[in-house]
Design a protein around this motif. Structure first.
Motif, short mmCIF file in Angstrom:
data_model
loop_
_atom_site.label_atom_id
_atom_site.label_comp_id
_atom_site.label_asym_id
_atom_site.label_seq_id
_atom_site.Cartn_x
_atom_site.Cartn_y
_atom_site.Cartn_z
N TYR A 151 37.74 54.77 50.38
CA TYR A 151 38.74 54.17 51.27
C TYR A 151 38.96 52.70 50.93
O TYR A 151 40.10 52.26 50.78
N PHE A 152 37.87 51.95 50.81
CA PHE A 152 38.02 50.51 50.58
C PHE A 152 38.49 50.20 49.17
O PHE A 152 39.09 49.15 48.94
N SER A 153 38.23 51.10 48.22
CA SER A 153 38.74 50.87 46.86
C SER A 153 40.26 50.91 46.83
O SER A 153 40.89 50.26 45.99
N GLN A 154 40.88 51.66 47.75
CA GLN A 154 42.33 51.71 47.81
C GLN A 154 42.92 50.41 48.36
O GLN A 154 44.10 50.11 48.13
N HIS A 155 42.10 49.66 49.09
CA HIS A 155 42.58 48.41 49.68
C HIS A 155 42.14 47.18 48.88
O HIS A 155 42.41 46.06 49.30
N SER A 156 41.44 47.40 47.77
CA SER A 156 40.99 46.26 46.98
C SER A 156 42.15 45.66 46.19
O SER A 156 43.17 46.32 45.97
N ALA A 157 41.99 44.42 45.77
CA ALA A 157 43.04 43.73 45.02
C ALA A 157 43.21 44.37 43.65
O ALA A 157 42.29 44.98 43.10
N LYS A 158 44.39 44.22 43.10
CA LYS A 158 44.66 44.77 41.77
C LYS A 158 43.82 44.04 40.73
O LYS A 158 43.55 42.85 40.83
N ALA A 159 43.42 44.80 39.74
CA ALA A 159 42.64 44.22 38.65
C ALA A 159 43.51 43.27 37.84
O ALA A 159 44.71 43.51 37.65
N VAL A 160 42.92 42.19 37.39
CA VAL A 160 43.60 41.23 36.53
C VAL A 160 42.76 41.02 35.28
O VAL A 160 41.54 41.22 35.29
N ILE A 161 43.41 40.61 34.21
CA ILE A 161 42.72 40.39 32.95
C ILE A 161 41.83 39.16 33.07
O ILE A 161 42.29 38.10 33.51
N CYS A 162 40.61 39.32 32.67
CA CYS A 162 39.67 38.19 32.67
C CYS A 162 39.60 37.55 31.29
O CYS A 162 39.74 36.33 31.15
N ARG A 163 39.43 38.37 30.27
CA ARG A 163 39.35 37.84 28.91
C ARG A 163 39.47 38.99 27.92
O ARG A 163 39.35 40.17 28.27
N THR A 164 39.73 38.62 26.66
CA THR A 164 39.69 39.57 25.56
C THR A 164 38.62 39.11 24.59
O THR A 164 38.40 37.91 24.40
N SER A 221 36.58 46.02 10.33
CA SER A 221 37.86 45.65 10.89
C SER A 221 37.64 45.04 12.27
O SER A 221 36.52 44.99 12.78
N ALA A 222 38.73 44.57 12.88
CA ALA A 222 38.65 43.89 14.18
C ALA A 222 39.01 44.86 15.29
O ALA A 222 39.98 45.61 15.19
N GLN A 223 38.24 44.82 16.35
CA GLN A 223 38.50 45.59 17.56
C GLN A 223 38.65 44.64 18.73
O GLN A 223 37.89 43.67 18.86
N ALA A 224 39.62 44.92 19.58
CA ALA A 224 39.87 44.09 20.76
C ALA A 224 39.35 44.79 22.01
O ALA A 224 39.73 45.93 22.28
N ASP A 225 38.46 44.14 22.74
CA ASP A 225 37.95 44.63 24.02
C ASP A 225 38.61 43.86 25.14
O ASP A 225 38.77 42.63 25.06
N VAL A 226 38.97 44.57 26.20
CA VAL A 226 39.62 43.95 27.36
C VAL A 226 38.67 44.01 28.55
O VAL A 226 38.16 45.08 28.90
N TYR A 227 38.46 42.84 29.18
CA TYR A 227 37.63 42.72 30.38
C TYR A 227 38.54 42.31 31.54
O TYR A 227 39.39 41.43 31.39
N CYS A 228 38.35 42.95 32.69
CA CYS A 228 39.15 42.65 33.87
C CYS A 228 38.24 42.31 35.06
O CYS A 228 37.07 42.71 35.10
N ILE A 229 38.82 41.59 36.01
CA ILE A 229 38.14 41.33 37.28
C ILE A 229 38.48 42.49 38.21
O ILE A 229 39.63 42.66 38.63
N ILE A 230 37.47 43.30 38.52
CA ILE A 230 37.64 44.48 39.36
C ILE A 230 36.68 44.36 40.54
O ILE A 230 35.46 44.31 40.36
#
Length: 613
Positions: free
Chosen positions: A62-75, A88-97
């Protein structure tokens, strides 16, 4: 008693009690402003009515539905190995969840055409290794520093905005590189001009000589300046060819090759981050990647989804093969419509096994060992153009398959690798050279002799516009079309003017490489272009089946995943079968018919390639 009651009794209130009361008031106001009491009361009442077994799991959902949208923190950029053992290079994406930094997804795309290949001398190998290291370091530094800073705090679901930022960043780096090259060229020209010695003074005039009569005889000598300023003589005209033969000069006067498209070292960082962002959004939304890509399409198609037809590479008979034949870089099989993906793959596997059996039965040296190309095809040596097609026709007859009805064939010619510029001819077989007109006759003969041929990929260089036009005219009314692979500059368009497709081209091969973003692919396959596009997996192997989701989401008609040898490639075919079954269960699988020619109408001559504006 409340705090107000205490104050009304003229009791002395300590400083600590006053601060505690003020804190409670601020907390109550904070919770009321965010509707916390109402939401908690509502979920508790609803939970009491439903009485779930997992109380805290119910509350978490229930509360996960009311949480703020995730935003990008860093790559973050990481070094990884591809299927060829190259770093080769791989890009990882980290978000604030939910107030925490979490890893969400990763992405990697190959850098196609960045470095020269085929070098055998030690100095060339060392130079290539140094360039690869520089490209890798550049890609990692871009991902870790400027790109990470630019994307911090953005909504990962805003793919268009993020891809615009990435493309603008890459364009700025490209222009900086071009400016550096221009300055270096000017510096070299200035240095060369300064090092050029001044011309020596002219020699003094000689005294006049005496003729027989004693008079001065003038010196008749040509002026050096006049000799040097005279225009060069025109070359002698080409002799008229004998009757029935073509002029040798005409054969050699082919248009020069266009300069290669410049590739900036580290450019695959842009494509890797764009892919990682798309995968992150799909994961955060809990939807498959193909559904997310579909929702990003401009046309917002709400109808059924289609499974693209797989183009399976069976044989490779190009320059790398042990035989003399160079022309057929790939022989590709297209199973007919009306079958499930599983049935199509099984049919191609049976055809491949029958080909191996036929080659072994005709071998004079015993059982053959078939090498496998990086693309998963059998590397077989032949000496004539007709031999691989004759073997396939015999295999089809043994399996009771009718070419042109049950199975079709596409021939990837890679003609741009066969031209001998000194002679102006294509070396289709070792020691056998063909002029462009003669090569067109070879294609016409193959198409008339083998009815199952439905496409020719790169039959000429992209500069041979006249031959493209003549061959396309010769194919009018036949179930065969022309497709541009190397003759097509994949998006995005960041290098000057748009490049034109050769005349008569009916379809193009699109690859996800270098700085190509998801938005670039969406544009290239939108507005009806999906019916003229083949999405091809690049030669570099990745342990990731995202490419199949990309093909389904983009809605392309055909997908080229390579051969049926190797676990990584078969994983993609397995993903294609899974998506077909999933769409069937959902009742949204459309009927994708394979009609000949593959693409109904050809792109008009001189038309612009579908690139990013």
């Amino acid at each position: 008693m409340s705090f107000k009651g205490i104050r009304g009794c003229n009791s002395r209130v300590s400083k600590e009690d006053q601060e505690f009361y003020d804190l409670r008031q601020r907390a109550a106001e904070y919770y009321r402003a965010n509707s916390v009491p109402q939401n908690i009361e509502g979920v508790l009442n609803q939970m009491f009515l439903e009485k779930p077994d997992d109380i805290y799991g119910y509350l978490a959902n229930y509360f996960s539905q009311h949480s703020a949208k995730a935003v990008i923190c860093r790559t973050e950029g990481k070094e990884v190995y591809d299927g060829n053992g190259q770093i080769s290079a791989q890009a990882d994406v980290y978000c604030i969840i939910r107030n925490e930094e979490k890893w969400v997804s990763s992405g990697a795309v190959p850098s196609h055409g960045e470095l020269a290949s085929g070098r055998t001398d030690p100095s060339g190998v060392a130079e290539e290794g140094s360039a690869q290291s520089h490209a890798l370091e550049t890609a990692l530094s871009w991902i870790n520093q400027p790109i990470s800073t630019m994307l911090r705090g953005l909504d990962p679901s805003d793919q268009t905005t993020i891809d615009k930022i990435l493309s603008d960043f890459f364009l700025a780096r490209f222009l900086e590189k071009e400016d550096e090259k221009r300055k270096e060229s000017e510096a070299e020209e200035q240095k060369s001009a300064e090092s050029t010695p001044e011309p020596a003074p002219p020699p003094p005039p000689q005294p006049p000589t005496k003729d027989k009569k004693g008079a001065d005889k003038p010196i008749r000598k040509k002026s050096v300046c006049m000799e040097q300023c005279l225009p060069p003589a025109d070359p002698p005209p080409c002799p008229s060819p004998p009757p029935g033969k073509k002029s040798v000069c005409m054969e050699q006067c082919l248009p020069p090759a266009d300069p290669p498209v410049p590739v900036l070292p580290g450019c695959n960082a842009v494509g890797a981050v764009s892919l990682a962002i798309a995968k992150a959004t799909a994961r955060l939304q809990g939807t498959p990647l193909y559904q997310h890509i579909r929702l990003l399409r401009r046309d917002q198609t709400a109808g059924d989804l289609y499974i693209p037809f797989p183009m399976v590479t069976v044989l490779s008979c190009g320059r790398m093969s042990p035989g003399k034949l160079h022309l057929l870089e790939e022989v590709i099989v297209l199973p007919a419509a009306g079958q499930r993906v599983r049935e199509k793959i099984a049919m191609v596997l049976d055809l491949q096994k029958e080909v191996k059996r036929i080659l072994n039965s005709t071998s004079k040296t015993g059982t053959l060992v078939f090498p496998v190309t990086d693309g998963g095809a059998l590397l077989v040596g032949f000496d004539r153009v007709e031999q691989p097609l004759d073997v396939l026709m015999e295999a089809c007859a043994n399996l009771q398959l009718t070419p042109g009805k049950d199975v079709h064939f596409a021939l990837s010619c890679a003609a741009h690798t066969l031209l001998d510029y000194s002679k102006g001819k294509y070396e289709i077989v070792a020691g056998t050279l063909k002029a462009p007109g003669e090569l067109m006759e070879v294609y016409e003969s193959l198409i008339s002799r083998y009815p199952g041929i439905c496409a020719l990929i790169d039959p000429f260089r992209k500069e041979d516009l006249e031959q493209w036009d003549k061959l396309s005219c010769a194919l009018i009314g036949q179930p065969c079309c022309l497709i541009a692979d190397a003759a097509f500059c994949s998006p995005p368009r960041l290098y000057g003017d748009k490049r034109l497709l050769p005349p008569g081209v009916a379809g193009v091969v699109l690859k996800h490489v270098n700085e190509t973003t998801i938005t670039d692919l969406l544009y290239a396959t939108s507005e009806g272009r999906d019916s003229t596009t083949i999405l091809e997996q690049s030669g570099t192997e990745w342990c990731d089946d995202y490419f199949v989701d990309l093909a389904v989401g983009l809605g392309v008609k055909l997908v080229k995943l390579g051969g049926l040898m190797g676990g990584v490639r078969l994983a993609r075919y397995n993903r294609l079968m899974v998506l077909e079954e999933e769409l069937t269960r959902q009742g949204i699988l459309g009927s994708n018919q394979l009609e000949l020619p593959l693409f109904g109408t050809s792109v008009s001559p001189g038309s612009e390639s579908p690139e990013t504006e």
